[in-house]
Scaffold this motif. Structure first.
Motif, PDB file in Angstrom:
ATOM      1  N   ASN A 155      47.788  47.764  20.749  1.00  0.00           N
ATOM      2  CA  ASN A 155      48.118  48.042  19.453  1.00  0.00           C
ATOM      3  C   ASN A 155      46.712  48.133  18.776  1.00  0.00           C
ATOM      4  O   ASN A 155      46.886  48.621  17.261  1.00  0.00           O
ATOM      5  N   ILE A 158      40.851  49.778  19.512  1.00  0.00           N
ATOM      6  CA  ILE A 158      40.261  50.019  20.701  1.00  0.00           C
ATOM      7  C   ILE A 158      41.274  50.271  21.793  1.00  0.00           C
ATOM      8  O   ILE A 158      41.347  51.460  22.567  1.00  0.00           O
ATOM      9  N   ARG A 182      55.588  45.543  19.083  1.00  0.00           N
ATOM     10  CA  ARG A 182      54.619  46.642  19.233  1.00  0.00           C
ATOM     11  C   ARG A 182      54.930  47.426  20.397  1.00  0.00           C
ATOM     12  O   ARG A 182      54.334  48.323  20.481  1.00  0.00           O
ATOM     13  N   SER A 265      29.886  46.009  27.920  1.00  0.00           N
ATOM     14  CA  SER A 265      28.618  46.729  26.912  1.00  0.00           C
ATOM     15  C   SER A 265      28.749  46.419  25.646  1.00  0.00           C
ATOM     16  O   SER A 265      30.139  46.081  25.060  1.00  0.00           O
ATOM     17  N   LEU A 267      28.115  48.660  21.679  1.00  0.00           N
ATOM     18  CA  LEU A 267      27.727  49.788  21.130  1.00  0.00           C
ATOM     19  C   LEU A 267      26.528  49.636  20.232  1.00  0.00           C
ATOM     20  O   LEU A 267      25.505  50.602  20.426  1.00  0.00           O
TER      21      LEU A 267
END
Ligand SMILES: NC(=O)c1ccc[n+]([C@@H]2O[C@H](COP(=O)([O-])OP(=O)(O)OC[C@H]3O[C@@H](n4cnc5c(N)ncnc54)[C@H](OP(=O)(O)O)[C@@H]3O)[C@@H](O)[C@H]2O)c1
Length: 328
Positions: A155, A158, A182, A265, A267
């Protein structure tokens, strides 16, 4: 121009205030955007609390993504005068801070057009999740059509993009959420399986679905060991967040048995060149899916600029599904 600041010594949402500051300088290869909307992201809350200082050279003002109108353009001499943008264009972009302000300077190579049919508020909700999920699900995770992806917190901003991008790339999408309220929302995004972790552990439920080739994980902590149990042979676990803690104890035997890969990673620390490459990939491979309606922006709530503190509280409360946006 107006910009959001945190009162001296303060760290709470109530300490956010709007002050008057000079417009940012616009260097070579940059445009000045008149910001109409800014996405509100969890790192903004961490920055407000003093836990996520802006990197060297970045604006001290919060805000990692914006939508707005190009106000001025300063071409880069080495890139030629042929700038593909015009003053007055409606654009959105990932920015290295500075989004919570009337104007922000943005690397020309990081601009994306507002997808056809979308409002500026919707466009402001897209850059951070599009670039993060593309980079980690498709590039790092190497998701292929026919594979299965598992995403927790489906939800979330991302999570919801992972569901839609995963489906669009031909994957089976298995999700977890915390709470029955949800489930329908995540199903409506296209998820094949929604597991409510408040009623039981997710590991057996994911195994019953055949396991996952790729897991995009925003929670870490004790989920890491469980995620490894959910991976199929040669599966890839990609870490992009750590809501449950940044350390984990794992049984490496399982990793070896499965020939699995753990990666991850961030950003923000990527170089401008790397962000430019990623932006161009996203424009070519994700923007058409948005314009075709296969991926849609999921804006939970738009707050007026003056209510930035309420926007932070709303995001922090976890009451939302999707993205939170400020309107300037
Ligand atoms: N690595 C990168 O480059 C990158 C880029 C962007 C974002 N991120 C990270 O990705 C994460 C998600 O960002 P977002 O903007 O999508 O945030 P968001 O919309 O606020 O969503 C947070 C999600 O995490 C879930 N969650 C929170 N605490 C949890 C816990 N203890 N156990 C299980 N689930 C939990 C929430 O579930 P409930 O709704 O049930 O509370 C919600 O689904 C953040 O941590 C952010 O920092 C990383």
């Amino acid at each position: 121009m107006r910009a959001v600041a945190v009162r001296e010594g303060g760290k709470t949402a109530a300490d956010l205030c709007i002050i008057d500051v000079p417009r940012p300088d616009v260097g070579r290869g940059h445009v000045l955007i008149r910001v109409t909307h800014a996405g509100v992201n969890r790192p903004d809350i961490l920055q407000r609390r003093g836990l996520y200082p802006p990197p060297a050279g970045a604006s001290p003002i919060m805000g990692l993504e914006v939508a707005g109108i190009i106000e001025s353009i300063v071409p880069h001499p080495d890139w030629g005068d042929d700038v593909a943008w015009n003053i007055g264009d409606r654009v959105c972009a990932l920015v290295n801070g500075g989004g919570y302000a009337d104007y922000v300077s943005v690397d020309i190579r990081h601009l994306l057009p507002v997808p056809q049919g979308l409002s500026l508020a919707e466009a402001a909700s897209l850059p951070e999740v599009s670039l993060t999920v593309y980079a980690n699900l498709i590039e790092h995770g190497g998701l292929k059509a026919g594979e299965a992806v598992l995403v927790h917190g489906a939800n979330s901003g991302i999570g919801s993009m992972t569901v839609m991008l995963g489906k669009s790339f031909g994957a089976k999408v298995i999700t977890t959420v915390r709470g029955a309220d949800r489930i329908d929302w995540v199903r409506a995004l296209g998820a094949d399986v929604v597991i409510d972790t408040t009623t039981g552990d997710f590991v057996e439920a994911v195994k019953a679905e055949g396991g996952a080739d790729v897991i995009l994980d925003i929670v870490a902590g004790d989920y890491v060991a469980k995620n490894i149990l959910c991976l199929k042979p040669k599966g890839r676990l990609v870490q992009v967040g750590m809501a449950r803690g940044n350390t984990a104890e794992i049984d490496v035997t399982r990793l070896m048995q499965k020939q699995a890969i753990i990666t991850g990673s961030m950003l923000r620390p990527r170089s401008p060149e790397e962000k430019a490459r990623l932006t161009s990939e996203v424009r070519a491979r994700v923007w058409p899916l948005i314009e075709a309606g296969a991926i849609r922006p999921v804006v939970a709530k738009v707050f007026p600029f003056a209510e930035v503190g309420a926007a932070h509280e709303f995001l922090d409360s976890g009451a939302h599904s999707g993205k939170v946006v400020l309107e300037l």
